[in-house]
Design a protein around this motif. Structure first.
Motif, short mmCIF file in Angstrom:
data_model
loop_
_atom_site.label_atom_id
_atom_site.label_comp_id
_atom_site.label_asym_id
_atom_site.label_seq_id
_atom_site.Cartn_x
_atom_site.Cartn_y
_atom_site.Cartn_z
N VAL A 599 0.87 -1.17 0.00
CA VAL A 599 0.00 0.00 0.00
C VAL A 599 0.91 1.22 0.00
CG1 VAL A 599 -1.60 1.34 1.43
CG2 VAL A 599 -1.96 -1.11 1.14
N HIS A 600 0.60 2.19 -0.85
CA HIS A 600 1.37 3.42 -0.85
C HIS A 600 1.12 4.20 0.44
CE1 HIS A 600 2.58 2.71 -4.95
NE2 HIS A 600 1.33 2.68 -5.37
N ALA A 601 2.04 5.09 0.76
CA ALA A 601 1.96 5.81 2.03
C ALA A 601 0.68 6.60 2.18
CB ALA A 601 3.17 6.74 2.18
N ASP A 602 0.12 7.08 1.06
CA ASP A 602 -1.12 7.86 1.12
C ASP A 602 -2.35 6.96 1.17
OD1 ASP A 602 -1.02 6.86 -1.43
OD2 ASP A 602 -1.17 8.79 -2.44
N ARG A 603 -2.14 5.70 1.48
CA ARG A 603 -3.21 4.69 1.60
C ARG A 603 -3.98 4.53 0.30
NH1 ARG A 603 -2.18 5.35 6.87
NH2 ARG A 603 -2.32 3.40 8.05
N LYS A 604 -3.23 4.42 -0.77
CA LYS A 604 -3.78 3.98 -2.04
C LYS A 604 -3.17 2.62 -2.33
CE LYS A 604 -4.53 8.62 -3.84
NZ LYS A 604 -4.11 9.65 -4.84
N VAL A 605 -4.01 1.67 -2.70
CA VAL A 605 -3.54 0.31 -2.93
C VAL A 605 -2.61 0.29 -4.13
CG1 VAL A 605 -4.26 -2.01 -3.57
CG2 VAL A 605 -5.56 -0.72 -1.86
N SER A 606 -1.48 -0.36 -4.01
CA SER A 606 -0.51 -0.41 -5.11
C SER A 606 -0.90 -1.51 -6.10
CB SER A 606 0.89 -0.68 -4.57
OG SER A 606 1.08 -2.07 -4.32
N SER A 908 -6.61 3.37 -19.45
CA SER A 908 -5.93 4.21 -18.48
C SER A 908 -5.49 5.50 -19.16
CB SER A 908 -4.69 3.48 -17.93
OG SER A 908 -3.92 4.32 -17.09
N LYS A 909 -5.30 6.52 -18.36
CA LYS A 909 -4.55 7.66 -18.81
C LYS A 909 -3.07 7.27 -18.85
CE LYS A 909 -7.53 11.10 -19.30
NZ LYS A 909 -7.69 11.82 -20.59
N VAL A 910 -2.36 7.74 -19.84
CA VAL A 910 -0.95 7.40 -19.94
C VAL A 910 -0.20 7.82 -18.68
CG1 VAL A 910 1.19 7.86 -21.19
CG2 VAL A 910 -0.93 7.42 -22.45
N ALA A 911 -0.55 8.97 -18.13
CA ALA A 911 0.13 9.46 -16.93
C ALA A 911 -0.06 8.50 -15.76
CB ALA A 911 -0.39 10.84 -16.56
N ASP A 912 -1.19 7.78 -15.73
CA ASP A 912 -1.48 6.90 -14.61
C ASP A 912 -0.83 5.54 -14.74
OD1 ASP A 912 -3.04 8.89 -13.51
OD2 ASP A 912 -4.90 8.16 -14.41
N THR A 913 -0.19 5.27 -15.87
CA THR A 913 0.51 3.99 -16.00
C THR A 913 1.81 3.98 -15.20
OG1 THR A 913 1.72 4.62 -17.99
CG2 THR A 913 -0.46 3.62 -18.29
N VAL A 914 2.29 5.16 -14.82
CA VAL A 914 3.52 5.26 -14.02
C VAL A 914 3.15 5.09 -12.55
CG1 VAL A 914 5.53 6.65 -13.43
CG2 VAL A 914 4.51 6.81 -15.71
N TYR A 917 5.86 4.77 -7.20
CA TYR A 917 6.88 4.28 -6.29
C TYR A 917 7.74 5.44 -5.82
CZ TYR A 917 5.35 -0.13 -8.33
OH TYR A 917 4.59 -1.19 -8.76
N LEU A 918 8.29 5.32 -4.62
CA LEU A 918 9.01 6.45 -4.04
C LEU A 918 10.17 6.89 -4.92
CD1 LEU A 918 9.08 5.59 -0.23
CD2 LEU A 918 7.47 7.02 -1.50
N VAL A 919 10.87 5.93 -5.52
CA VAL A 919 11.92 6.23 -6.48
C VAL A 919 11.41 5.85 -7.86
CG1 VAL A 919 14.27 5.72 -7.22
CG2 VAL A 919 13.74 5.82 -4.78
N PRO A 920 11.42 6.76 -8.84
CA PRO A 920 10.96 6.38 -10.18
C PRO A 920 11.73 5.18 -10.71
CG PRO A 920 11.18 8.76 -10.01
CD PRO A 920 11.77 8.19 -8.75
N GLN A 921 11.01 4.27 -11.33
CA GLN A 921 11.61 3.03 -11.83
C GLN A 921 10.68 2.42 -12.85
OE1 GLN A 921 11.23 -0.15 -8.47
NE2 GLN A 921 11.15 1.86 -7.47
N GLU A 922 11.09 1.33 -13.43
CA GLU A 922 10.25 0.61 -14.37
C GLU A 922 8.87 0.36 -13.75
OE1 GLU A 922 8.12 -1.73 -16.81
OE2 GLU A 922 9.94 -0.66 -17.43
N PRO A 957 4.76 8.39 -19.98
CA PRO A 957 5.23 9.74 -20.34
C PRO A 957 6.76 9.85 -20.39
CG PRO A 957 3.70 9.80 -18.48
CD PRO A 957 4.14 8.37 -18.65
N TYR A 958 7.46 8.81 -19.93
CA TYR A 958 8.91 8.91 -19.76
C TYR A 958 9.64 7.73 -20.39
CZ TYR A 958 6.97 11.90 -16.14
OH TYR A 958 6.22 12.84 -15.46
N THR A 959 10.87 7.99 -20.82
CA THR A 959 11.72 6.93 -21.32
C THR A 959 12.34 6.18 -20.15
OG1 THR A 959 13.75 8.22 -21.35
CG2 THR A 959 12.31 8.38 -23.30
N ALA A 960 12.89 5.01 -20.46
CA ALA A 960 13.59 4.25 -19.44
C ALA A 960 14.76 5.03 -18.87
CB ALA A 960 14.09 2.92 -20.03
#
Length: 1020
Positions: A599-606, A908-914, A917-922, A957-960
């Motif tokens: 679960v993310h810190a803001d209590r949204k299910v991951s 999904s919105k493309v933005a929501d596919t990311v 996670y606390l550190v951006p990653q795949e 929205p982002y490259t690897a």
């Protein structure tokens, strides 16, 4: 210990951990009348001191206002602070996160029990109060439910007491110090004490009064302690109720006690009159007959109401105590609940809120218990300290098995840089640490002993081994033989192997677990921590859950962990983000290691929860072309509270849907025929979806909540998707393929499709569909993914980093083209700087229907590291911000984390596919992609289709590389593109641990063979 003065030297004296504190007692409530007790309203004999207190902060002890507790000291000009709450989260001191190392490591050269005097902040609290009406002639006590880590208390200038254990209550008698009118309460809280050496948990290092504070009074006769024990006969049908009471008060000598047992509906089951009180003690032993059993599946609670009368027969007190009839025991080396083998489908849970830290609210706890239940978890380990009392009440009521863990972790005293090095381990065998450690055990047991949800006492966490902890385990077994005892640390110190009733290990690989279970062990096995859920993780979890049916002595595990410990902070531009260790200038720090939650810190299910929920299903559904096999793995509950929902979908579109009433008994299975009529179906790819959903709302979920799911995919005749190319070509053969070969570029035009290939850049550089450009930056071979936390733990950047460079600079060394009447094909050959022997070819075939077929081939060689991904990536316009796909979903999934995914049309919105996670990653990948549509908000766009076999797809929205080089989401660039990455295969994400466990071999990609994938781009 008793004392009339405060001594600051107690902070560093291991033999002093409480002064004038009352003995620990059960966490029961008590009321003046039966009506109050049944209503369970706020206790009238409690007075809440939560709220605003006056506050002063000192960076070290010699800077504190030493005389602040005196009556004539004025707090005018002091700040205000909220109680409960952490000092560090209200604007004072240093917020710091560390994991195994002590927070002063490298700053102070210390060995226990010495303290860092220059790093021991002090919070001075003042609160005034008037006694409630009617309390003036009664005894008055104060209860601090949690103060970190040591504190002194004064009332009206006189010393009251001292306490250290941060996570169990400290109560003191205020009666001798009260005065008429206003009373001044002063509390001095130190961040460091000898207790700090025992509280080296993996969490943020806070201090302050972070749990409730309240006054309470008691009647002339008061039940100070209740102990409830239930027993079942050998048939687990008939129950016996045992109640032991400790009474106190000026009228206790002539007191009388009566009781009644009521069922869950409030009906009286049995009454007990004339319970004798002798020397302040009273006991009840009664056979109840047939009883409803308590379990996590059916958490049936009775309630015993205990009535206390004085000698004149006046009712003075009513205690309502929840009672769960259940037995937990070891039978033939296997743990059993009510006679049935138990499997823990568990999670480790820190108390945490991103704004309040460990000062969690009732609302937080209610959200947590419902979320845990909704996702098929049946057990919680209170890592690594006793929780608020309300949590156990909720576990009793909602139905969760609990490992209750005492407040002990000394990780940094024996593990350094990952190596076991116990040269100065505490408590070890050191007798001077015995009493302070034992006190924590006693405080936990005495408070929590009446909760049926608690099955196991835990001797703490990661404190190595030794005689002190062994003695704690023996205390648990003597004080409460109705529960078992857990301690993982015997794995490191086998001298006292009997400390733990079960073999408990952390992050053992499935093969290691099987090796243990195949060696005729003396104890059952649980993983007290497994599936380290840091960042994009939980890959390969099925390898653990598959052991449940294979080995009776494998009894499950507890995922690490439930919620990300991240704290809201503002960046330099005033925008909030969830910060991790090091973001507050804290050094030393263990940085983002606090982000291990499902679960993310803001209590949204991951997205990780999708896999957890599926693999933890108690009821499993196995559909096929004719029906569904339902296997009810519940121990006690049938399926009567659910309805079976089934549907048949063709190419993602629903063909039929229905519901059935099905009741499968516990530990039973049945096959249900479904009206699918498969033989009459048109050709296509079909999915039979089956689910069990709640018929009615419950405590933990709304009507319609899905608790079990199963899918079966099959092809009937020739799939429509397989024939799309032929049909489309047949309809468009009149389109002439026009080719214009220039000096630098080759243009291909077919109807409304305009394609441009560059000889110079060696790739497709333009693809216009109906006049709209789809290529913002051209496709290139990709062999790198943004490293996940698990990847970093395996030093993927070092081991596989050559693929990063290979992805940045592939060199086109050749191209060749051929034209036929119905297609134009061009093939580009690339060399990579990783090896002269590696060859990559990307072929584009423009067909008469205007579609572009892409064929990617990789030929490797021996001696190269495994591939992170085999893909082709390009950028398109950010206006294409919507994605819809027929793929496995709905959440992101990977080769080793797709068991919980289902084939269907998801969007999904493309933005929501990311994933956040606390550190951006795949993140955001989908497996089993049949097709995907990328559209703008007007519905215009293009479609990607798999060809020979389903592909994997990531739309972001982002490259690897952008993700790779960002440590926080705010470091990512403004969105200028939608990045499309089509992959034949991506390696799994892993999750056995995050500091070296590789992805399992079957989910890796060998680099020495040949790989290929195909897909099609066409206009919508």
């Amino acid at each position: 210990m008793k004392a009339t003065y405060a001594d600051i030297n107690w902070l560093g004296d291991v033999s002093v951990f409480e002064v004038n504190r009352l003995n620990a007692y059960s966490d029961h409530r008590y009321y003046r009348t039966m009506e109050e007790a049944k209503a369970s309203d706020a206790m009238t004999m409690r007075y809440d001191l939560n709220g605003t207190w006056k506050f002063n902060y000192a960076i070290r002890p010699d800077c504190r206002p030493e005389a602040f507790y005196k009556q004539d000291f004025s707090s005018d000009g002091w700040d205000d602070i909220e109680v409960p709450g952490h000092i560090q989260l209200q604007g004072y001191g240093q917020i710091q996160y560390v994991n195994t190392q002590y927070p002063w490591d490298g700053l102070n050269d210390l060995r226990p029990p010495a303290l860092p005097q220059d790093q021991n902040p002090v919070g001075s609290y003042i609160r005034t109060f008037h006694l409630p009406t009617g309390w003036q002639n009664n005894p008055v006590y104060i209860s601090f439910q949690g103060v970190e880590s040591a504190f002194y208390v004064w009332l009206n200038g006189q010393f009251v007491g001292y306490g250290e254990d941060s996570f169990t209550p400290s109560d003191f008698d205020l009666t001798p110090f009260l005065q008429d009118g206003e009373n001044k309460l002063a509390v001095e809280v130190y961040q460091r004490s000898t207790g700090s050496w025992l509280e080296d948990q993996d969490f943020w290092r806070f201090s302050g009064i972070f749990r409730d504070v309240y006054l309470y009074t008691v009647p002339a006769v008061h039940i100070r302690d209740v102990r409830v024990v239930t027993n079942l006969d050998k048939s687990y049908t008939n129950g016996t109720l045992n109640v032991d009471l400790k009474l106190e008060g000026k009228a206790a000598a002539g007191a009388k006690v009566e009781a009644e047992l009521r069922d869950a509906e409030g009906n009286t089951v049995k009454t007990f009159g004339g319970i004798e009180v002798t020397n302040g003690l009273a006991s009840l032993r009664e056979a109840i007959g047939k009883v409803n059993l308590w379990s996590a599946e059916i958490p049936y609670l009775y309630r015993v109401y205990i009535h206390v009368y004085d000698a004149a027969g006046e009712l003075l007190e009513v205690v309502p105590q929840a009672v769960g009839f259940r037995t937990f025991e070891m039978i033939d080396k296997v743990m059993h609940i009510n006679g049935k083998r138990i499997v823990f489908k568990g999670v480790n849970r820190h108390e945490f809120n991103p704004r309040r830290g460990r000062a969690v609210t009732k609302e937080d706890m209610l959200w947590d218990v419902r979320t845990i239940k909704q996702n098929n978890m049946n057990a919680v380990r209170t890592s690594h300290y006793p929780n608020q009392s309300l949590w156990y009440e909720l576990c009793d009521e909602y139905g969760l098995y609990v490992i209750d863990e005492m407040n002990l972790e000394t990780h940094g005293s024996w593990q350094k840089l990952g190596a076991v090095e116990p040269s100065w381990v505490i408590p070890g065998d050191k007798p001077e640490w015995h009493d302070i450690v034992m006190d924590r055990a006693v405080s936990m047991v005495e408070r929590d002993k009446n909760h049926p949800s608690i099955l196991i006492w835990s001797c703490g966490n990661e404190s190595h081994g030794g005689e002190v902890i062994y003695k704690v385990s023996q205390y648990f077994k003597t004080a409460d033989p109705t529960r078992l005892v857990h301690y993982e640390g015997v794995f490191h110190d086998r001298r006292f192997n009997e400390t733990s009733d079960m073999e408990s290990r952390m992050y053992a690989k499935p093969a290691d677990i099987e090796e243990f279970l195949n060696a005729n062990p003396e104890k059952p096995y649980i993983s007290c921590e497994y599936m380290h859920a840091m960042g994009n993780s939980i890959g390969g979890m099925h390898k653990y859950t598959e052991l449940e049916d294979k080995y009776p002595m494998y009894q499950g595990g507890f995922i690490w962990d439930y919620i990300d410990q991240a704290i809201y902070k503002k960046d330099r531009y005033g925008k909030e983000f969830l910060a991790y260790g090091g973001d507050f200038g804290d050094r030393p720090s263990d940085y983002s290691f606090c982000g291990d939650g499902i679960v993310h810190a803001d209590r949204k299910v991951s997205a990780k929860m999708q896999e957890v929920k599926f693999l933890y299903q108690n009821i499993k559904l196995f559909p096929d072309r004719e029906g569904v096999k339902i296997v009810n793995g519940n121990l006690f509950a049938d399926t009567s509270e659910f309805e079976l929902v089934y549907s048949l979908n063709c190419e993602g579109h629903e063909v039929l849907r229905g519901t059935l009433e099905v009741n499968v008994g516990p530990q039973s299975e049945t096959i249900v025929k479904l009206p699918l009529d498969v033989e009459s179906l048109a050709g296509g790819e079909y999915a039979v979806d089956t689910a069990l959903v709640l018929k009615a709302s419950t405590l933990w979920a709304e009507k319609g909540e899905e608790v079990a799911f199963g899918q079966f995919i099959f092809t009937q005749g020739k799939s429509d998707s397989q024939s799309n190319d032929t049909v489309a070509s047949d309809l468009n053969l009149t389109n002439e393929i026009q080719v214009v070969e220039g000096d630098v570029n080759i243009g291909v035009r077919v109807g409304q499709t305009h394609v441009l290939f560059s000889k110079a850049f060696g790739t497709l550089v333009s693809l216009k569909l109906s006049g709209r450009e789809t290529i913002a930056q051209p496709p290139m071979p990709l062999f790198w993914r943004a490293t996940t936390d698990n990847d970093k733990g395996t030093v993927m950047g070092f081991e596989l980093g050559a693929w990063y460079a290979a992805s940045l600079l592939p060199r086109c060394v050749n191209w060749k083209a051929e034209q036929n009447p119905d297609q134009y094909r061009i093939e580009f050959t690339y060399k990579l700087n990783i090896s002269a022997d590696v060859q990559v070819k990307v072929a584009y075939t423009v067909r008469a229907d205007g579609s572009v077929h892409v064929h990617n081939t990789y030929k490797g060689t021996a001696g190269l590291p495994d591939l992170p991904i085999h893909a082709l990536s390009f950028k398109t316009s950010p206006d294409y911000e919507n994605v819809e796909w027929l793929a496995m979903g709905p959440e992101e999934n990977y080769a080793d984390r797709a068991f919980g995914a289902r084939l269907g049309i998801h969007d999904s919105k493309v933005a929501d596919t990311v994933a956040p996670y606390l550190v951006p990653q795949e993140s955001g990948n989908r497996t089993g992609v049949r097709w995907a549509k990328l559209t703008d908000n007007a519905g215009r766009g293009f479609k990607i289709e798999s060809s020979a076999a389903p592909v994997e797809l990531n739309v972001s929205p982002y490259t690897a590389f952008e993700l790779e080089n960002a440590q926080h989401a705010y470091e990512l660039p403004p969105v200028h593109y939608t990045v499309v990455t089509v992959a034949g295969k991506q390696m799994g994400v892993g999750g056995d641990d995050s500091w070296g466990a590789p992805v399992h071999p079957e989910y890796r990609i060998a680099s020495d063979g040949e790989l290929q994938f195909e897909f099609v781009i066409r206009a919508l």
